[in-house]
Design a protein around this motif. Structure first.
Motif, mmCIF file in Angstrom:
data_model
loop_
_atom_site.group_PDB
_atom_site.id
_atom_site.type_symbol
_atom_site.label_atom_id
_atom_site.label_comp_id
_atom_site.label_asym_id
_atom_site.label_seq_id
_atom_site.Cartn_x
_atom_site.Cartn_y
_atom_site.Cartn_z
ATOM 1 N N LEU A 87 5.761 -3.555 -5.009
ATOM 2 C CA LEU A 87 4.913 -2.397 -4.743
ATOM 3 C C LEU A 87 4.419 -2.502 -3.311
ATOM 4 N N HIS A 88 4.609 -1.449 -2.542
ATOM 5 C CA HIS A 88 4.173 -1.400 -1.141
ATOM 6 C C HIS A 88 3.225 -0.213 -1.008
ATOM 7 N N PHE A 89 1.956 -0.488 -0.689
ATOM 8 C CA PHE A 89 0.984 0.584 -0.471
ATOM 9 C C PHE A 89 0.683 0.697 1.006
ATOM 10 N N SER A 90 0.721 1.931 1.518
ATOM 11 C CA SER A 90 0.383 2.207 2.914
ATOM 12 C C SER A 90 -0.743 3.225 2.940
ATOM 13 N N GLY A 91 -1.786 2.885 3.673
ATOM 14 C CA GLY A 91 -2.904 3.813 3.771
ATOM 15 C C GLY A 91 -4.108 3.129 4.381
ATOM 16 N N HIS A 92 -5.280 3.564 3.946
ATOM 17 C CA HIS A 92 -6.534 3.043 4.483
ATOM 18 C C HIS A 92 -7.210 2.132 3.471
ATOM 19 N N GLY A 93 -7.789 1.059 3.986
ATOM 20 C CA GLY A 93 -8.620 0.180 3.178
ATOM 21 C C GLY A 93 -10.031 0.179 3.726
ATOM 22 N N THR A 94 -10.983 -0.095 2.845
ATOM 23 C CA THR A 94 -12.382 -0.071 3.271
ATOM 24 C C THR A 94 -13.079 -1.384 2.968
ATOM 25 N N GLY A 95 -12.325 -2.453 2.872
ATOM 26 C CA GLY A 95 -12.922 -3.740 2.555
ATOM 27 C C GLY A 95 -13.387 -3.782 1.117
ATOM 28 N N ALA A 96 -14.628 -4.160 0.898
ATOM 29 C CA ALA A 96 -15.149 -4.343 -0.460
ATOM 30 C C ALA A 96 -15.158 -3.056 -1.275
ATOM 31 N N LYS A 97 -15.229 -1.897 -0.635
ATOM 32 C CA LYS A 97 -15.238 -0.631 -1.384
ATOM 33 C C LYS A 97 -13.886 -0.323 -2.004
ATOM 34 N N GLY A 98 -12.787 -0.787 -1.415
ATOM 35 C CA GLY A 98 -11.471 -0.590 -2.006
ATOM 36 C C GLY A 98 -10.465 0.085 -1.101
ATOM 37 N N LEU A 99 -9.365 0.470 -1.712
ATOM 38 C CA LEU A 99 -8.325 1.223 -1.024
ATOM 39 C C LEU A 99 -8.623 2.708 -1.175
ATOM 40 N N LEU A 137 0.033 -4.680 0.731
ATOM 41 C CA LEU A 137 -1.032 -3.722 1.022
ATOM 42 C C LEU A 137 -1.124 -3.542 2.523
ATOM 43 N N ASN A 138 -0.478 -2.523 3.041
ATOM 44 C CA ASN A 138 -0.552 -2.231 4.467
ATOM 45 C C ASN A 138 -1.719 -1.269 4.669
ATOM 46 N N ALA A 139 -2.904 -1.843 4.555
ATOM 47 C CA ALA A 139 -4.143 -1.082 4.702
ATOM 48 C C ALA A 139 -5.177 -2.010 5.327
ATOM 49 N N CYS A 140 -5.931 -1.496 6.260
ATOM 50 C CA CYS A 140 -6.949 -2.312 6.920
ATOM 51 C C CYS A 140 -7.909 -2.921 5.911
ATOM 52 N N TYR A 141 -8.300 -4.125 6.169
ATOM 53 C CA TYR A 141 -9.316 -4.816 5.372
ATOM 54 C C TYR A 141 -8.989 -4.854 3.877
ATOM 55 N N SER A 142 -7.724 -5.017 3.530
ATOM 56 C CA SER A 142 -7.297 -5.025 2.121
ATOM 57 C C SER A 142 -7.236 -6.439 1.539
ATOM 58 N N GLU A 143 -7.734 -7.419 2.278
ATOM 59 C CA GLU A 143 -7.723 -8.793 1.788
ATOM 60 C C GLU A 143 -8.509 -8.929 0.477
ATOM 61 N N VAL A 144 -9.590 -8.185 0.337
ATOM 62 C CA VAL A 144 -10.402 -8.234 -0.886
ATOM 63 C C VAL A 144 -9.563 -7.811 -2.090
ATOM 64 N N GLU A 150 -4.595 -12.666 -8.857
ATOM 65 C CA GLU A 150 -4.870 -13.277 -10.156
ATOM 66 C C GLU A 150 -3.812 -12.900 -11.190
ATOM 67 N N HIS A 151 -3.070 -11.826 -10.928
ATOM 68 C CA HIS A 151 -2.087 -11.327 -11.889
ATOM 69 C C HIS A 151 -0.654 -11.286 -11.347
ATOM 70 N N ILE A 152 -0.529 -11.125 -10.048
ATOM 71 C CA ILE A 152 0.788 -10.939 -9.412
ATOM 72 C C ILE A 152 1.016 -12.127 -8.473
ATOM 73 N N PRO A 153 2.193 -12.783 -8.545
ATOM 74 C CA PRO A 153 2.390 -14.027 -7.799
ATOM 75 C C PRO A 153 2.439 -13.900 -6.274
ATOM 76 N N PHE A 154 2.973 -12.809 -5.749
ATOM 77 C CA PHE A 154 3.120 -12.678 -4.300
ATOM 78 C C PHE A 154 2.389 -11.426 -3.830
ATOM 79 N N ILE A 155 1.482 -11.623 -2.863
ATOM 80 C CA ILE A 155 0.655 -10.508 -2.394
ATOM 81 C C ILE A 155 0.390 -10.665 -0.904
ATOM 82 N N ILE A 156 0.435 -9.549 -0.198
ATOM 83 C CA ILE A 156 0.105 -9.525 1.226
ATOM 84 C C ILE A 156 -0.979 -8.473 1.424
ATOM 85 N N GLY A 157 -2.083 -8.880 2.031
ATOM 86 C CA GLY A 157 -3.164 -7.968 2.374
ATOM 87 C C GLY A 157 -3.574 -8.208 3.815
#
Length: 147
Positions: free
Chosen positions: A68-80, A113-120, A127-134
């Motif tokens: 799954l590849h998501f492109s958009g905006h992230g808002t940090g703790a508030k979410g995608l 997750l190609n979205a700013c501040y998506s590390e959260v 916790e559920h998916i083995p490979f993740i990029i934020g």
């Protein structure tokens, strides 16, 4: 011959947010998978644009993606930021996204997750998916659109 694995590319660009080159990103991913990759026959690409929360769930059900590849905006703790019914931004928390993706953990192996501040969100999903990029900063694609 192996059964092709699906790459689901979702994008959202709500009204009033900084411009992104989502079409260009889709083109690059598509060219990489379908033209330049030696393993191109092992993947299919499905894309959905201007996604709302319910669109994400439907797309996951319909395509059963491996990546799954998501492109958009992230808002940090508030979410995608996804879109609401009229195209405005709606923040979706990392926990909500992680709970949804947990339903697909048998087939979904990687999330980008190609979205700013998506590390959260990445940490919650991991916790559920083995490979993740934020991203833990502003994404390069955002910087390029401001030049």
């Amino acid at each position: 011959m192996p059964i092709p694995r699906t790459v689901l590319m979702l994008s959202a660009h709500p009204r009033g947010t900084a411009p992104l080159r989502l079409d260009e990103e889709l083109r690059e991913v598509k060219e990489g998978l379908t033209k330049r990759s030696k393993l191109r026959d092992n993947f299919t690409l499905v894309s959905e644009h201007a996604v709302r929360t319910r669109d994400v769930h439907r797309a996951l059900l319909d395509s059963k993606p491996y990546i799954l590849h998501f492109s958009g905006h992230g808002t940090g703790a508030k979410g995608l930021l996804l879109e609401d019914e009229v195209g405005d931004g709606k923040a979706v928390s990392g926990e909500a996204i992680a709970q949804l993706l947990a339903l697909f953990k048998d087939s979904l192996q990687c999330v980008v997750l190609n979205a700013c501040y998506s590390e959260v969100q990445a940490k919650a999903i991991h916790e559920h998916i083995p490979f993740i990029i934020g991203m833990n900063h502003v994404c390069l694609s955002n910087l390029e659109t401001k030049r």
